[in-house]
Scaffold this motif. Structure first.
Motif, short mmCIF file in Angstrom:
data_model
loop_
_atom_site.label_atom_id
_atom_site.label_comp_id
_atom_site.label_asym_id
_atom_site.label_seq_id
_atom_site.Cartn_x
_atom_site.Cartn_y
_atom_site.Cartn_z
N HIS A 196 -34.42 -4.47 81.06
CA HIS A 196 -33.79 -4.95 82.30
C HIS A 196 -33.80 -6.46 82.41
O HIS A 196 -32.84 -7.05 82.89
N ASP A 197 -34.89 -7.10 81.99
CA ASP A 197 -34.88 -8.56 82.08
C ASP A 197 -35.52 -9.16 80.82
O ASP A 197 -36.16 -10.21 80.88
N ASN A 198 -35.37 -8.47 79.72
CA ASN A 198 -35.98 -8.91 78.47
C ASN A 198 -35.31 -8.12 77.34
O ASN A 198 -34.71 -7.08 77.59
N ALA A 199 -35.43 -8.63 76.12
CA ALA A 199 -34.81 -7.92 75.00
C ALA A 199 -35.39 -8.42 73.68
O ALA A 199 -35.94 -9.52 73.61
N LEU A 200 -35.25 -7.58 72.67
CA LEU A 200 -35.76 -7.92 71.35
C LEU A 200 -34.68 -7.65 70.31
O LEU A 200 -34.02 -6.61 70.36
N PHE A 201 -34.52 -8.57 69.38
CA PHE A 201 -33.44 -8.51 68.41
C PHE A 201 -34.03 -8.48 67.00
O PHE A 201 -34.95 -9.24 66.71
N GLU A 202 -33.49 -7.62 66.14
CA GLU A 202 -34.06 -7.48 64.80
C GLU A 202 -33.01 -6.98 63.83
O GLU A 202 -32.15 -6.18 64.19
N PRO A 203 -33.09 -7.44 62.58
CA PRO A 203 -32.22 -6.84 61.57
C PRO A 203 -32.63 -5.38 61.37
O PRO A 203 -33.79 -5.03 61.58
N VAL A 204 -31.68 -4.54 60.96
CA VAL A 204 -31.98 -3.13 60.74
C VAL A 204 -32.87 -2.94 59.50
O VAL A 204 -33.69 -2.04 59.45
N HIS A 205 -32.73 -3.85 58.53
CA HIS A 205 -33.49 -3.68 57.28
C HIS A 205 -34.98 -3.91 57.48
O HIS A 205 -35.42 -4.41 58.52
N GLY A 206 -35.76 -3.56 56.45
CA GLY A 206 -37.20 -3.74 56.49
C GLY A 206 -37.63 -4.98 55.73
O GLY A 206 -36.91 -6.00 55.71
N THR A 207 -38.80 -4.90 55.11
CA THR A 207 -39.40 -6.08 54.48
C THR A 207 -38.88 -6.35 53.07
O THR A 207 -39.20 -7.38 52.49
N ALA A 208 -38.12 -5.40 52.51
CA ALA A 208 -37.55 -5.54 51.16
C ALA A 208 -38.55 -6.11 50.15
O ALA A 208 -38.31 -7.17 49.57
N PRO A 209 -39.66 -5.40 49.93
CA PRO A 209 -40.70 -5.94 49.04
C PRO A 209 -40.20 -6.25 47.63
O PRO A 209 -40.76 -7.12 46.96
N ASP A 210 -39.14 -5.56 47.21
CA ASP A 210 -38.63 -5.80 45.84
C ASP A 210 -38.05 -7.20 45.65
O ASP A 210 -37.98 -7.69 44.53
N ILE A 211 -37.62 -7.85 46.73
CA ILE A 211 -37.04 -9.20 46.57
C ILE A 211 -37.78 -10.25 47.41
O ILE A 211 -37.40 -11.43 47.39
N ALA A 212 -38.82 -9.83 48.12
CA ALA A 212 -39.51 -10.76 49.03
C ALA A 212 -40.12 -11.94 48.26
O ALA A 212 -40.60 -11.77 47.14
N GLY A 213 -40.07 -13.12 48.87
CA GLY A 213 -40.70 -14.30 48.30
C GLY A 213 -39.82 -15.07 47.33
O GLY A 213 -40.19 -16.14 46.85
N GLU A 214 -38.63 -14.54 47.05
CA GLU A 214 -37.77 -15.19 46.05
C GLU A 214 -36.69 -16.07 46.68
O GLU A 214 -35.96 -16.76 45.97
N GLY A 215 -36.57 -16.00 48.00
CA GLY A 215 -35.57 -16.84 48.66
C GLY A 215 -34.15 -16.37 48.42
O GLY A 215 -33.20 -17.15 48.51
N ILE A 216 -33.98 -15.08 48.15
CA ILE A 216 -32.64 -14.57 47.84
C ILE A 216 -32.17 -13.48 48.80
O ILE A 216 -31.15 -12.84 48.59
N ALA A 217 -32.95 -13.26 49.86
CA ALA A 217 -32.57 -12.21 50.84
C ALA A 217 -31.30 -12.63 51.57
O ALA A 217 -31.07 -13.82 51.83
N ASN A 218 -30.51 -11.65 51.92
CA ASN A 218 -29.31 -11.90 52.70
C ASN A 218 -29.71 -12.15 54.17
O ASN A 218 -30.28 -11.27 54.81
N PRO A 219 -29.40 -13.33 54.71
CA PRO A 219 -29.79 -13.62 56.09
C PRO A 219 -28.81 -13.09 57.13
O PRO A 219 -29.02 -13.27 58.33
N THR A 220 -27.73 -12.43 56.68
CA THR A 220 -26.65 -12.04 57.61
C THR A 220 -27.15 -11.17 58.76
O THR A 220 -26.83 -11.42 59.93
N ALA A 221 -27.94 -10.13 58.45
CA ALA A 221 -28.39 -9.21 59.51
C ALA A 221 -29.21 -9.96 60.56
O ALA A 221 -29.07 -9.72 61.76
N ALA A 222 -30.07 -10.86 60.09
CA ALA A 222 -30.90 -11.63 61.03
C ALA A 222 -30.05 -12.60 61.84
O ALA A 222 -30.25 -12.77 63.05
N ILE A 223 -29.08 -13.23 61.19
CA ILE A 223 -28.21 -14.19 61.91
C ILE A 223 -27.34 -13.45 62.94
O ILE A 223 -27.16 -13.91 64.07
N LEU A 224 -26.84 -12.27 62.57
CA LEU A 224 -26.05 -11.49 63.53
C LEU A 224 -26.93 -10.98 64.68
O LEU A 224 -26.46 -10.83 65.81
#
Ligand code: ATP
Ligand code: MG
Length: 330
Positions: A250-278
């Motif tokens: 009602h007076d607050n909200a939380l926004f998050e990409p649908v994807h998870g932590t993607a451990p297979d590519i984490a730390g490499e700087g190659i994740a797609n930022p689109t979901a987070a930016i949208l």
């Protein structure tokens, strides 16, 4: 007006895509005050708690929260956070973008999922060695609240252009009491508001959506159905890296990409930022800056069609390169 936004990166690629989304927010002509807060696996390791009380309080008192992802501790983090912001509806758009390989390029649907009850609020019991049960919770008040939101959503023109009104997906032919209540309340609210609403049995919907997504626009669902059907739609548009979501209260909200932590590519700087930016674009719209939100979405769409792209979309760009391209086009 300055907006207080709590930023929770969490684990894995949350630590890469959330800063990308923040960079986009910072490039807008809107005053944000960002406060970072901790949650997730690493936080649990360090403090013994996946979601420290300070993080819960920060989210509960903010204007909005931007969240990345949490690993093993996801349920311990995101469920209480949704509660902290009093979320009653989960918005999950699934749109195929020009230039991105999609199973169904014509897909443009927005799921409005009931976010507090159904089987997820139910009590599970083990009654004997052989028998476990689950109680499903459906109230008229939560069903009507969701439907009121859906009516406002379509009246404000926030649904896809190709369809008026909304579709309610349910299984009231079998779950006559619970889904029957949900269906009747949603359709009666639509009727009260003069909103054009049709209905679909959720199993039939699951067949018809992939065959011809163009017949659907805004889809209103009970909790579990919304979870499953929106994932189905995600599969039609080509990639987890693209899908944002919003948990609205009602007076607050939380926004998050649908994807998870993607451990297979984490730390490499190659994740797609689109979901987070949208997701950040949805945050901006939620705060009332509809035009700025649209500009962010247009910039993302433009980069997706002919700009640098990350590996999941067949490119070789880094998270930072894609983010810089979005900021540049803004
Ligand atoms: P979690 O348990 O945290 O959900 P997961 O192993 O299920 O982790 P997801 O984050 O759900 O991983 O991602 C599933 C697949 O999609 C992985 O192969 C991941 O690399 C890919 N993926 C998800 N998000 C992105 C993204 N933003 N950019 C690129 N690839 C992604
Ligand atoms: Mg996952």
């Amino acid at each position: 007006m300055t907006y207080e936004v709590v930023v929770i990166e969490g684990d894995g690629i949350g630590q890469e895509v959330v800063p990308a989304a923040v960079a986009v927010l910072e490039s807008l002509d809107i005053d944000f005050e960002f406060a970072t807060a901790d949650a997730g696996d690493a936080t649990k390791e360090a403090t013994g708690e996946a979601l420290p009380a300070a993080t819960y309080e920060a989210a509960a008192n903010a204007d909005a929260t931007l969240f990345g992802a949490a690993g093993e501790t996801a349920a311990d983090v995101i469920l209480p956070l949704r509660e902290a912001v009093g979320s009653f509806v989960n918005i999950r758009p699934a749109k195929a973008y020009p230039g991105v390989d999609a199973v169904r390029p014509e897909t443009d649907v927005v799921f409005l999922r009931e976010n507090t009850e159904g089987v997820y609020a139910g009590h599970e019991d083990r009654l004997s060695e052989d028998l476990s049960t689950l109680t499903r919770v459906v109230t008229s008040s939560a069903s009507r609240e969701l439907a009121e939101y859906a009516c406002e959503f379509v009246a404000d023109g926030r649904g896809p252009d190709h369809r008026d009104g909304f579709t309610v997906a349910h299984k009231a032919n079998v779950m006559r009491e619970t889904d029957g209540r949900f269906r009747n309340e949603v359709l009666s609210v639509a009727d009260e508001h003069g909103v054009d609403a049709d209905e679909e049995l959720m199993d039939a919907f699951a067949t018809k959506l992939p065959l011809d997504p163009s017949q659907y626009g805004v889809v209103v669902c009970p909790n579990l159905a919304g979870d499953v059907l929106s994932d189905l739609a995600a599969g039609l548009v080509g990639g987890l890296g693209l899908l944002p979501s919003a948990n609205i209260g009602h007076d607050n909200a939380l926004f998050e990409p649908v994807h998870g932590t993607a451990p297979d590519i984490a730390g490499e700087g190659i994740a797609n930022p689109t979901a987070a930016i949208l997701s950040a674009a949805m945050l901006v719209e939620y705060l009332g800056h509809v035009e700025a939100g649209r500009r962010v979405r247009d910039a993302v769409e433009s980069v997706l069609s002919d700009g640098p792209r990350t590996g999941d979309l067949g490119g070789s760009a880094t998270t930072d390169e894609v983010t810089a391209a979005v900021v540049d086009r803004l």
